[in-house]
Design a protein around this motif. Sequence first.
Motif, PDB file in Angstrom:
ATOM      1  N   ASP A   1      28.417  14.859 -34.716  1.00 54.48           N
ATOM      2  CA  ASP A   1      27.497  14.136 -33.822  1.00 54.48           C
ATOM      3  C   ASP A   1      26.229  14.984 -33.642  1.00 54.48           C
ATOM      4  N   PRO A   2      25.080  14.518 -34.134  1.00 49.26           N
ATOM      5  CA  PRO A   2      23.837  15.311 -34.059  1.00 49.26           C
ATOM      6  C   PRO A   2      23.352  15.555 -32.640  1.00 49.26           C
ATOM      7  N   GLU A   3      23.819  14.741 -31.685  1.00 47.45           N
ATOM      8  CA  GLU A   3      23.357  14.882 -30.301  1.00 47.45           C
ATOM      9  C   GLU A   3      24.154  15.934 -29.523  1.00 47.45           C
ATOM     10  N   THR A   4      25.137  16.519 -30.173  1.00 47.79           N
ATOM     11  CA  THR A   4      25.994  17.481 -29.452  1.00 47.79           C
ATOM     12  C   THR A   4      25.866  18.895 -30.007  1.00 47.79           C
ATOM     13  N   LYS A   5      24.743  19.167 -30.642  1.00 46.34           N
ATOM     14  CA  LYS A   5      24.546  20.497 -31.234  1.00 46.34           C
ATOM     15  C   LYS A   5      24.650  21.610 -30.194  1.00 46.34           C
ATOM     16  N   GLU A   6      24.018  21.392 -29.040  1.00 49.32           N
ATOM     17  CA  GLU A   6      24.030  22.427 -27.991  1.00 49.32           C
ATOM     18  C   GLU A   6      25.434  22.622 -27.440  1.00 49.32           C
TER      19      GLU A   6
END
Length: 467
Positions: A348-353
């Motif tokens: 999921d690219p939105e959960t990198k952090e």
Amino acid sequence: RKNIIRKGYIKGIIGLPANLFYGTGIPACIIVLDKENAHNRKGIFMIDASKEFMKDGNKNRLRDMDIHKIVDVFNKQIEIAKYSRMVSFAEIEKNEFNLNIPRYIDSQEAEDIQNIEAHLLGDIPSSDIDALGNYWEICPTLKDSLFGKSQWKNYLMLKVQKDAIKKTIFEHPEFETFIKEMNTLFAKWKTQSTAYLKELKVGFHPKEVIFNLSESLLSHYTGKSLIDKYDVYQHLMDYWAEVMQDDCYLIAADGWKAETYRILVENKQKKMVDKGWTCDLVPKDLVINRFFLKEKQAIEALEVEGETIAGQLAELEEEHSGEDGFFAELDKVNRANVQNRLKEIKGDPETKEEIKVLKTYLDLLDQQAETGRKIKEANAALDKKLYAKYPTLTEDEIKTLVVDDKWMATIDRDIHTEMDRISQRLTRRIKELAERYETPLPKQTAEVSEMEKKVNTHLQKMGFVWK
């Protein structure tokens, strides 16, 4: 009682804490008879030891120092203010032969009187400072370092800040000299006692040993200013009762031997479980500090590293455990839940952090586990070396470990606490007097008036009129 006194049979009377004997509020006494010298006596020696005891639950208990002081004072007929004195038969007759000790010895502590004038003017009454005369006798110029002249007669002004009182005392040359003299005094006793103890042979009498040690310690500190020799004596007697007495009986029976034994404990299944090993005479820490210091320091460094990692984990968990934190979705923050969460958000690219934080958490857990493994292995290796070392210890090494590293090191530390108490008592008293008179009544009145004006101003702004 009247007949006994008239015949002159009483040598002395010792007043003690009541509930040592009765559990009541009635002063308890021990009366000593002396028929042989009855006709040569001019009075009765009285001691009021009712303030010399230690609270033990709901009872009072005489300490070794209390008993020794009573015996010394009584045998030597030493008169001490508020504690003991020789009372003539004439004085007793004036009191109608009443032997109530408070009639002859006033043991009440002087009341700490508040000086009304000082509360009005400020600064500290000279009489309160003069009452600390035993300190000024030892450190004559310390008083001038702490206090200066006041604008008022018979008053002194504190020259240093309250927070600097202790530092001023500790760093004053005369006080430093006093501490050095006390250290030298103890060092002399320590050297003599160490040599005496290392000469002990199988079959010696432990009671004779503690008698010789304690009497020499009392002799060393007799007549020394600021420090009570019986307080010093009590430190030795406490350590004797707790540790040294058992050690001496072991040595008297078996000699200077550091014998180890396994610790076997019965579990719930009634089986004996080996919980390691120990040595009563020479604890492990003593051997570690003398022969395996590098290994100990390496383990301590690993433990510090482990504590640092634990702190980082706690900080990370606290930072991300709020409603919007990355750990908010987890029932419990642990390795399994963090790993499951990583699988859920993988790709999921939105959960990198979030992925970065979770991986950091797992990395820290791995580091913590690795550090724990190293500590366990290092402790096991040290324990193996230690267990192998004990049988090789020579008699001289055992004497050094027991006498120098165990006994004398502990006694040294305990007795040096008396030096700290000396400065602390002076610091506490000066600070107490400074705080008592630092805000005189006129200043308090002015401060109250100023605060009242501020309150009235705020009330007026709020639409209220204060009359």
